[in-house]
Write a protein that holds these residues in place. Structure first.
Motif, PDB file in Angstrom:
ATOM      1  N   PRO A 257       0.836  -1.207   0.000  1.00 32.87           N
ATOM      2  CA  PRO A 257       0.000   0.000   0.000  1.00 32.87           C
ATOM      3  C   PRO A 257       0.873   1.261   0.000  1.00 32.87           C
ATOM      4  O   PRO A 257       1.644   1.502   0.936  1.00 32.87           O
ATOM      5  N   ALA A 258       0.770   2.032  -1.055  1.00 32.51           N
ATOM      6  CA  ALA A 258       1.575   3.245  -1.208  1.00 32.51           C
ATOM      7  C   ALA A 258       0.666   4.467  -1.174  1.00 32.51           C
ATOM      8  O   ALA A 258      -0.472   4.433  -1.660  1.00 32.51           O
ATOM      9  N   HIS A 259       1.184   5.544  -0.610  1.00 35.68           N
ATOM     10  CA  HIS A 259       0.420   6.784  -0.522  1.00 35.68           C
ATOM     11  C   HIS A 259       0.669   7.627  -1.766  1.00 35.68           C
ATOM     12  O   HIS A 259       1.808   7.983  -2.076  1.00 35.68           O
ATOM     13  N   LEU A 260      -0.412   7.956  -2.471  1.00 38.06           N
ATOM     14  CA  LEU A 260      -0.299   8.768  -3.676  1.00 38.06           C
ATOM     15  C   LEU A 260      -0.576  10.240  -3.419  1.00 38.06           C
ATOM     16  O   LEU A 260       0.158  11.114  -3.885  1.00 38.06           O
TER      17      LEU A 260
ATOM     18  N   VAL B 114      -9.553  16.022  -6.116  1.00 40.55           N
ATOM     19  CA  VAL B 114      -9.274  15.853  -7.542  1.00 40.55           C
ATOM     20  C   VAL B 114     -10.132  14.700  -8.047  1.00 40.55           C
ATOM     21  O   VAL B 114     -10.496  13.802  -7.292  1.00 40.55           O
ATOM     22  N   SER B 115     -10.435  14.740  -9.323  1.00 39.42           N
ATOM     23  CA  SER B 115     -11.337  13.722  -9.873  1.00 39.42           C
ATOM     24  C   SER B 115     -10.659  12.366  -9.976  1.00 39.42           C
ATOM     25  O   SER B 115     -11.252  11.332  -9.664  1.00 39.42           O
ATOM     26  N   SER B 116      -9.417  12.368 -10.432  1.00 38.15           N
ATOM     27  CA  SER B 116      -8.698  11.110 -10.585  1.00 38.15           C
ATOM     28  C   SER B 116      -7.212  11.402 -10.672  1.00 38.15           C
ATOM     29  O   SER B 116      -6.792  12.544 -10.901  1.00 38.15           O
ATOM     30  N   LEU B 117      -6.411  10.355 -10.501  1.00 34.90           N
ATOM     31  CA  LEU B 117      -4.963  10.469 -10.603  1.00 34.90           C
ATOM     32  C   LEU B 117      -4.433   9.357 -11.500  1.00 34.90           C
ATOM     33  O   LEU B 117      -4.981   8.258 -11.531  1.00 34.90           O
ATOM     34  N   GLN B 118      -3.362   9.657 -12.197  1.00 31.92           N
ATOM     35  CA  GLN B 118      -2.627   8.634 -12.924  1.00 31.92           C
ATOM     36  C   GLN B 118      -1.452   8.212 -12.045  1.00 31.92           C
ATOM     37  O   GLN B 118      -0.510   8.989 -11.863  1.00 31.92           O
ATOM     38  N   PRO B 119      -1.474   7.023 -11.457  1.00 34.37           N
ATOM     39  CA  PRO B 119      -0.407   6.619 -10.528  1.00 34.37           C
ATOM     40  C   PRO B 119       0.984   6.769 -11.111  1.00 34.37           C
ATOM     41  O   PRO B 119       1.923   7.142 -10.406  1.00 34.37           O
ATOM     42  N   ALA B 120       1.128   6.516 -12.419  1.00 31.60           N
ATOM     43  CA  ALA B 120       2.451   6.593 -13.039  1.00 31.60           C
ATOM     44  C   ALA B 120       3.007   8.014 -13.002  1.00 31.60           C
ATOM     45  O   ALA B 120       4.224   8.219 -13.023  1.00 31.60           O
ATOM     46  N   SER B 121       2.129   9.004 -12.969  1.00 29.48           N
ATOM     47  CA  SER B 121       2.589  10.396 -12.929  1.00 29.48           C
ATOM     48  C   SER B 121       2.911  10.848 -11.508  1.00 29.48           C
ATOM     49  O   SER B 121       3.528  11.894 -11.315  1.00 29.48           O
ATOM     50  N   ILE B 122       2.505  10.067 -10.518  1.00 27.02           N
ATOM     51  CA  ILE B 122       2.748  10.426  -9.120  1.00 27.02           C
ATOM     52  C   ILE B 122       3.990   9.719  -8.584  1.00 27.02           C
ATOM     53  O   ILE B 122       4.866  10.342  -7.967  1.00 27.02           O
ATOM     54  N   LEU B 123       4.085   8.413  -8.817  1.00 24.65           N
ATOM     55  CA  LEU B 123       5.196   7.637  -8.287  1.00 24.65           C
ATOM     56  C   LEU B 123       6.298   7.508  -9.336  1.00 24.65           C
ATOM     57  O   LEU B 123       6.058   7.031 -10.446  1.00 24.65           O
TER      58      LEU B 123
ATOM     59  N   SER C   3      14.713  -0.707  -9.787  1.00 24.29           N
ATOM     60  CA  SER C   3      14.408   0.681  -9.428  1.00 24.29           C
ATOM     61  C   SER C   3      13.450   0.785  -8.243  1.00 24.29           C
ATOM     62  O   SER C   3      13.233   1.869  -7.713  1.00 24.29           O
ATOM     63  N   PHE C   4      12.901  -0.347  -7.830  1.00 22.64           N
ATOM     64  CA  PHE C   4      11.890  -0.329  -6.770  1.00 22.64           C
ATOM     65  C   PHE C   4      12.525  -0.655  -5.417  1.00 22.64           C
ATOM     66  O   PHE C   4      13.233  -1.655  -5.279  1.00 22.64           O
ATOM     67  N   SER C   5      12.255   0.187  -4.430  1.00 16.57           N
ATOM     68  CA  SER C   5      12.744  -0.056  -3.073  1.00 16.57           C
ATOM     69  C   SER C   5      11.752   0.515  -2.071  1.00 16.57           C
ATOM     70  O   SER C   5      11.214   1.618  -2.267  1.00 16.57           O
ATOM     71  N   LEU C   6      11.513  -0.238  -1.007  1.00 17.53           N
ATOM     72  CA  LEU C   6      10.651   0.273   0.060  1.00 17.53           C
ATOM     73  C   LEU C   6      11.267   1.491   0.732  1.00 17.53           C
ATOM     74  O   LEU C   6      10.563   2.280   1.368  1.00 17.53           O
ATOM     75  N   ASP C   7      12.557   1.676   0.598  1.00 18.16           N
ATOM     76  CA  ASP C   7      13.237   2.802   1.225  1.00 18.16           C
ATOM     77  C   ASP C   7      12.851   4.134   0.592  1.00 18.16           C
ATOM     78  O   ASP C   7      13.017   5.190   1.201  1.00 18.16           O
ATOM     79  N   THR C   8      12.349   4.082  -0.627  1.00 18.25           N
ATOM     80  CA  THR C   8      11.948   5.313  -1.308  1.00 18.25           C
ATOM     81  C   THR C   8      10.460   5.345  -1.628  1.00 18.25           C
ATOM     82  O   THR C   8       9.959   6.353  -2.136  1.00 18.25           O
ATOM     83  N   LEU C   9       9.754   4.263  -1.358  1.00 14.77           N
ATOM     84  CA  LEU C   9       8.320   4.209  -1.640  1.00 14.77           C
ATOM     85  C   LEU C   9       7.547   4.975  -0.571  1.00 14.77           C
ATOM     86  O   LEU C   9       7.774   4.774   0.625  1.00 14.77           O
TER      87      LEU C   9
END
Length: 729
Positions: free
Chosen positions: A31-34, A40-49, A66-72
């Motif tokens: 579970p990641a916080h966006l 806002v009506s909607s978000l594109q997750p790729a543009s946030i994370l 490129s994925f790490s819990l240390d930066t998520l």
């Protein structure tokens, strides 16, 4: 339904008309916080994370370097499997390991808001008021479920959060750390604000920039404390009273807490609040659950004032409960500062006679009415009337009040025990203590061990008998010391660090029983003044004695700071004698009245010795207070001038329909040859005309808000003035 689940993007959207909160299940399991903020009506997750391989940030998913819990940005992070920042929780297994991996398992969306078992929490009166998301994560190796509960209100910019650990495995674990919420923001360009103080200087405001690393506030005193309130806020750099983004967090808990902010080298910020992990361990056995207290999360795009007004509405209408929540509170006279321990039935009756002539509706008998209580060295726990002082008992004095048209209230300090008491001599083991070690005294008293069932049962039975012994309509529930020698007399060694939290859980249970058993009693919480002014106590007692400091000048800062979170109706405020008992200052009666009238008005002085002029002032201000008390209690508060920034203070309360308003202005020190000054108001209808103090002139709301209200030229210290505004149609 204001919670949407996008199966394709694995995104949850919690929203109402003004606020959005987005969560994404990254890789379908983390579970990641966006986003949390303006709707806002909607978000594109790729543009946030965004993902990038960072040196010394471990690869959590080998297939994705490129994925790490240390930066998520996470919703409820752990420590030890890739994230080196402050964790939201930590468990310790039987083999000593503290490594966990809670992975998304399932979720459910519920209309309404489930209560928290054994803990106070915000509530709904109708299931359509809110919706709740329960995210279930599982550590399959331990067999433990983690249920993250999010509730969003439809008509309030509020999200509540809590966490429930459910042990479905076979081996016991220890909970060493368990925050109620954690949220990661995508930048670190913040200020942070908290409420600090000490006895007689509670809830002063401090605002400072967020710096790299960890900054935190906490209490380890067994109470939320005078030193730090369980509240913290992040503010945009440009945030003021009325403009800018503000994220306020308050914990519905009255015991040890911690709130922390961590800014990372990559300009992210982690904010969390929950039970203080210091000196806390909870043993969780198979089949058991552990529920964290609830965090109240308020977002405001209208500065600190918008945040405060949301908290005020939430606490007043959906945390405070009972018949007194929406009923007028009687103006009271408390005898403490006039008599201390030294009074008689005759003296109390004489004070009541004088009070009733002034229009005071409630008499509160404070400390000294029980046992052999002629000072603070004895008798706590001996809750029997001192017949020498009150030969006709509480019933006799209460019935006398009724004949005078007044209600009767009583002070108690039920959680305490005096070493010089019949109760202590009979049960010396009933206090918090460590066998063989000294028992540290504070105010010559010890604390009852509420982890013991027999103590809780005795307390409920004793107070039930006491409250039934006379027509009592108000109880001031005090707690005049913090915890030392925190050890339970009944818990095994491995559970001793549960003592402080179990104490609080059992106190809540006692309060639940008594407030349900005596719904007609208005309970006021006190802990040496404002040492336990928190949403947890307000759930059971809809008002709190704000501070033992009754000096009008000092109270400006205390009440201003308190208003950051708490509505005026929850603040007990008294007019006291001068020179003031705490600081020796002499202020005019009018200013003392005007400060106390901006909250829940009471008196704590020798009314018999008032001068004719002071009596006239009290009667005039009481008459005015009865006209505007609903504005103060239920209106929207706007802070206009801060006592922390100069010698002038001002605030106002506006009816929800904007038909009426009242402005309080205070000047503590006069200056020679002063300039003309206009005070801009807020919250009015800009196109309506308003009459001020029933005068003939009329002013448009926009004129009063943009150009301001002309203040008088002042040639004396400790000046105050009120302005009543009425819309003219």
């Amino acid at each position: 339904m204001p919670i949407k689940w996008n199966e394709e993007d694995k995104v949850f959207h919690l929203y109402n008309h003004r606020v959005s909160y987005f969560i994404q299940l990254v890789h379908g399991k983390y579970p990641a916080h966006l986003y949390w903020g303006r709707r806002v009506s909607s978000l594109q997750p790729a543009s946030i994370l965004s993902y990038k391989k960072r040196a010394f940030s471990p690869m959590t998913e080998p297939s994705d370097p490129s994925f790490s819990l240390d930066t998520l940005p996470q919703e409820y992070p752990a420590f030890g499997n890739g994230d080196f920042r402050t964790p939201a929780y930590q468990l310790r297994t039987k083999d000593g390991s503290t490594i966990t991996e809670f992975i998304y398992d399932s979720h459910k969306i519920i209309q309404g808001k489930p209560p928290l078992k054994g803990l106070p929490a915000a509530y709904v009166e109708d299931s359509t008021e809110a919706d709740t998301l329960v995210l279930t994560l599982v550590d399959s190796m331990l067999g433990i479920g983690l249920h993250l509960q999010y509730t969003i209100y439809r008509d309030l910019d509020v999200i509540t959060r809590s966490a429930l650990f459910e042990h479905l495995g076979s081996e016991e674990v220890e909970i060493h750390h368990c925050m109620s919420m954690s949220v990661d923001f995508h930048h670190a360009n913040w200020d942070w604000l908290h409420l600090h103080g000490t006895w007689a200087r509670e809830r002063h405001i401090e605002r400072q920039p967020v710096h790299r690393g960890i900054q935190s506030i906490s209490s380890s005193r067994g109470a939320s404390s005078h030193q730090h309130n369980p509240f913290i806020a992040l503010l945009s750099k440009n945030a003021t009273e009325e403009y800018g983004d503000v994220y306020g967090i308050s914990l519905v808990y009255s015991g040890n807490f911690q709130a922390s902010i961590e800014a990372s080298p990559f300009d992210t910020t982690r904010l969390s609040i929950g039970i203080n992990p210091f000196d806390f361990i909870w043993l969780l056995k198979p089949g058991e659950t552990f529920q964290t207290p609830e965090a109240l999360m308020v977002y405001s795009s209208k500065g600190l004032g918008g945040m405060s007004r949301t908290f005020h509405t939430l606490l007043r209408t959906r945390v405070c409960r009972g018949i007194h929540r929406d009923k007028p509170r009687p103006v009271l006279l408390n005898n403490w500062e006039s008599t201390r321990f030294h009074f008689s039935e005759k003296k109390i009756k004489e004070m009541a006679d004088a009070a009733s002539e002034l229009g005071i509706k409630l008499f509160v008998l404070d400390d000294g009415w029980f046992g052999n209580r002629d000072n603070d060295k004895s008798s706590l726990g001996d809750w029997q009337v001192d017949q020498k002082k009150l030969p006709h008992g509480l019933k006799g004095i209460a019935e006398y009040m009724q004949k005078k048209g007044m209600q009767f209230g009583l002070w108690v300090e039920p959680e305490m025990i005096s070493p010089d008491s019949h109760l202590y001599r009979k049960h010396p083991d009933w206090c918090l203590h460590v066998p063989g070690r000294k028992r540290t005294l504070s105010r010559n008293q010890l604390i009852l061990d509420l982890t013991r069932k027999e103590v809780c049962d005795w307390l409920v039975e004793t107070l039930t008998s006491l409250f039934e012994s006379a027509p009592i309509s108000y109880v001031k529930w005090d707690m005049n010391r913090n915890m030392t020698e925190v050890r339970s007399g009944v818990l095994p060694p491995e559970r001793q660090k549960e003592t402080a939290h179990r104490y609080m859980l059992n106190l809540y249970q006692i309060l639940e029983i008594l407030t349900n058993r005596f719904p007609h009693i208005l309970f006021e919480s006190c802990s040496g003044g404002g040492g336990r002014f928190d949403p947890g106590m307000l759930y059971y007692m809809p008002q709190t004695w704000t501070s033992d400091n009754t000096d009008a000048v000092e109270r400006l800062k205390i009440q201003y700071g308190t208003s950051m979170v708490y509505p005026a109706i929850t603040m007990g405020a008294h007019v006291s004698d001068v020179p003031n008992h705490q600081v020796g200052r002499v202020t005019p009666m009018k200013m003392r009245c005007h400060v106390a009238m901006a909250a829940n008005l009471g008196f704590e002085l020798n009314v018999e010795k008032l001068t004719k002029e002071d009596k006239r002032t009290v009667m005039e201000e009481l008459q005015f207070y009865y006209q505007i008390q609903d504005l103060v209690w239920y209106g929207d508060m706007y802070r206009l001038l801060s006592p922390f920034e100069g010698t002038d203070t001002a605030w106002m309360y506006v009816a929800s329909n904007q038909e009426r308003a009242v402005v309080f202005y205070y000047k503590t020190l006069a200056i020679p040859n002063p300039p003309f000054f206009r005070l801009p108001l807020r919250g009015l209808n800009p196109s309506w005309l308003y009459r001020i103090n029933h005068g003939e002139k009329k002013f448009y709301g926009d004129e009063l808000m943009k150009m301001g209200l002309t203040m008088p030229l002042i040639k004396s210290d400790f000046f105050s003035k009120t302005f009543f505004l009425q819309a003219v149609h």
